[in-house]
Scaffold this motif. Structure first.
Motif, PDB file in Angstrom:
ATOM      1  N   GLN A 103       0.821  -0.845   0.077  1.00 36.96           N
ATOM      2  CA  GLN A 103       0.168  -0.296   0.223  1.00 36.96           C
ATOM      3  C   GLN A 103       0.349   1.112  -0.267  1.00 36.96           C
ATOM      4  OE1 GLN A 103      -3.372  -0.496  -0.249  1.00 36.96           O
ATOM      5  NE2 GLN A 103      -3.409  -2.594   0.024  1.00 36.96           N
ATOM      6  N   TRP A 104       0.362   2.229  -0.582  1.00 36.63           N
ATOM      7  CA  TRP A 104       1.223   3.767  -0.389  1.00 36.63           C
ATOM      8  C   TRP A 104       1.703   3.802   0.931  1.00 36.63           C
ATOM      9  CZ3 TRP A 104      -0.672   7.763   2.610  1.00 36.63           C
ATOM     10  CH2 TRP A 104      -2.006   7.684   3.262  1.00 36.63           C
ATOM     11  N   TRP A 105       1.185   3.787   1.874  1.00 37.37           N
ATOM     12  CA  TRP A 105       1.673   4.104   3.200  1.00 37.37           C
ATOM     13  C   TRP A 105       2.900   3.534   3.981  1.00 37.37           C
ATOM     14  CZ3 TRP A 105      -3.764   2.669   1.922  1.00 37.37           C
ATOM     15  CH2 TRP A 105      -4.050   0.746   2.104  1.00 37.37           C
ATOM     16  N   GLY A 106       2.845   2.270   2.847  1.00 38.96           N
ATOM     17  CA  GLY A 106       4.120   1.266   3.228  1.00 38.96           C
ATOM     18  C   GLY A 106       4.214   0.032   3.867  1.00 38.96           C
ATOM     19  N   ASP A 107       2.733  -0.615   3.782  1.00 39.55           N
ATOM     20  CA  ASP A 107       2.370  -1.814   4.682  1.00 39.55           C
ATOM     21  C   ASP A 107       2.506  -3.048   3.907  1.00 39.55           C
ATOM     22  OD1 ASP A 107       2.124  -0.346   7.472  1.00 39.55           O
ATOM     23  OD2 ASP A 107       0.282  -0.864   7.345  1.00 39.55           O
ATOM     24  N   MET A 129       6.221   5.548   3.702  1.00 39.76           N
ATOM     25  CA  MET A 129       5.014   5.813   3.113  1.00 39.76           C
ATOM     26  C   MET A 129       5.263   6.669   1.804  1.00 39.76           C
ATOM     27  SD  MET A 129       1.881   8.306   5.317  1.00 39.76           S
ATOM     28  CE  MET A 129       2.140   7.152   6.739  1.00 39.76           C
ATOM     29  N   GLN A 130       4.474   6.615   1.379  1.00 34.32           N
ATOM     30  CA  GLN A 130       4.307   7.826   0.078  1.00 34.32           C
ATOM     31  C   GLN A 130       3.134   8.380  -0.534  1.00 34.32           C
ATOM     32  OE1 GLN A 130       6.768   5.937  -3.178  1.00 34.32           O
ATOM     33  NE2 GLN A 130       8.653   5.286  -1.755  1.00 34.32           N
ATOM     34  N   PRO A 131       2.814   9.291   0.264  1.00 28.48           N
ATOM     35  CA  PRO A 131       1.082   9.689  -0.445  1.00 28.48           C
ATOM     36  C   PRO A 131       0.758   9.752  -1.515  1.00 28.48           C
ATOM     37  CG  PRO A 131       2.281  10.878   1.202  1.00 28.48           C
ATOM     38  CD  PRO A 131       2.846  10.560   0.828  1.00 28.48           C
ATOM     39  N   PRO A 132      -0.282   9.252  -3.073  1.00 29.92           N
ATOM     40  CA  PRO A 132      -0.347  10.084  -3.706  1.00 29.92           C
ATOM     41  C   PRO A 132      -0.705  11.642  -3.786  1.00 29.92           C
ATOM     42  CG  PRO A 132      -1.873   8.061  -2.570  1.00 29.92           C
ATOM     43  CD  PRO A 132      -1.754   8.681  -1.427  1.00 29.92           C
ATOM     44  N   PRO A 133      -0.740  11.527  -5.324  1.00 32.73           N
ATOM     45  CA  PRO A 133      -0.752  13.067  -5.420  1.00 32.73           C
ATOM     46  C   PRO A 133      -1.990  13.575  -4.845  1.00 32.73           C
ATOM     47  CG  PRO A 133       0.294  12.224  -7.021  1.00 32.73           C
ATOM     48  CD  PRO A 133      -0.166  11.447  -6.675  1.00 32.73           C
ATOM     49  N   GLY A 134      -2.188  15.172  -4.519  1.00 35.20           N
ATOM     50  CA  GLY A 134      -3.475  15.904  -3.544  1.00 35.20           C
ATOM     51  C   GLY A 134      -3.583  15.040  -2.271  1.00 35.20           C
ATOM     52  N   VAL A 135      -2.687  14.242  -2.112  1.00 36.34           N
ATOM     53  CA  VAL A 135      -3.308  13.524  -0.401  1.00 36.34           C
ATOM     54  C   VAL A 135      -2.663  15.019   0.455  1.00 36.34           C
ATOM     55  CG1 VAL A 135      -2.867  11.697   1.225  1.00 36.34           C
ATOM     56  CG2 VAL A 135      -3.731  11.551  -1.580  1.00 36.34           C
ATOM     57  N   THR A 136      -3.118  15.123   1.715  1.00 37.89           N
ATOM     58  CA  THR A 136      -2.497  15.536   2.402  1.00 37.89           C
ATOM     59  C   THR A 136      -2.638  14.797   4.015  1.00 37.89           C
ATOM     60  OG1 THR A 136      -3.422  17.934   1.470  1.00 37.89           O
ATOM     61  CG2 THR A 136      -2.828  17.849   3.802  1.00 37.89           C
ATOM     62  N   MET A 137      -1.156  14.819   4.532  1.00 40.59           N
ATOM     63  CA  MET A 137      -0.788  14.437   5.801  1.00 40.59           C
ATOM     64  C   MET A 137      -0.458  15.252   6.191  1.00 40.59           C
ATOM     65  SD  MET A 137      -0.718  10.915   4.239  1.00 40.59           S
ATOM     66  CE  MET A 137      -0.752  10.309   5.802  1.00 40.59           C
ATOM     67  N   ILE A 138      -1.186  15.036   7.862  1.00 45.62           N
ATOM     68  CA  ILE A 138      -1.213  16.040   8.864  1.00 45.62           C
ATOM     69  C   ILE A 138      -0.250  15.208  10.034  1.00 45.62           C
ATOM     70  CG2 ILE A 138      -2.602  17.516   8.363  1.00 45.62           C
ATOM     71  CD1 ILE A 138      -4.341  15.989  10.858  1.00 45.62           C
TER      72      ILE A 138
END
Length: 138
Positions: A103-107, A129-138
């Motif tokens: 998954q994009w979050w690394g799992d 973790m490699q969030p997809p474009p447009g995803v905002t992580m906080i």
């Protein structure tokens, strides 16, 4: 503050129609071990704890007078090697709902469904973790 999350144990308690059926599924299909159980007056298990590689799960018959079961649940269980465990379960004929994928979050994970209809995800963090474009992580 450390970037590494603190280690903590969470042991879910699941209310199920048949503790015996669920216990056997976890032991026979998923390779869990039996930790303990309590037999009810009718000779069926009222309660059991199963475990695998540090993960524990408590199973119980409903405790209210109506015998009410609660809603859907998904459990995430960390394993040492996702692909090896998937291969082991596949050889038993167990239906795999979601095959292994990273998954994009690394799992890396895969899922099965237990006899009560709950989804069990087996996972291991294998990448950053490699969030997809447009995803905002906080």
């Amino acid at each position: 503050m450390s970037d590494k999350p603190a280690s903590a144990a969470v042991i879910p308690l699941r209310f199920v129609e048949s503790v015996d059926t669920m216990r056997e599924f976890y032991l026979q299909q998923l390779g869990f071990d039996h930790l303990m159980g309590m037999v009810g007056k009718d000779g069926q298990l009222d309660f059991a704890i199963v475990q695998r590689a540090g993960a524990m799960l408590m199973l119980s018959r409903p405790q209210d007078a109506a015998g009410t079961l609660t809603g859907h649940m998904e459990l995430f269980i960390e394993v040492d090697d996702v692909d090896a465990y998937h291969e082991q379960l596949s050889k038993t004929g167990l239906a795999i709902v979601q095959p292994p994928q990273t998954q994009w979050w690394g799992d890396r994970n895969f899922s099965v469904v237990d006899p009560a209809g709950h989804t069990l995800w087996f996972w291991k963090t294998v990448a950053e973790m490699q969030p997809p474009p447009g995803v905002t992580m906080i």
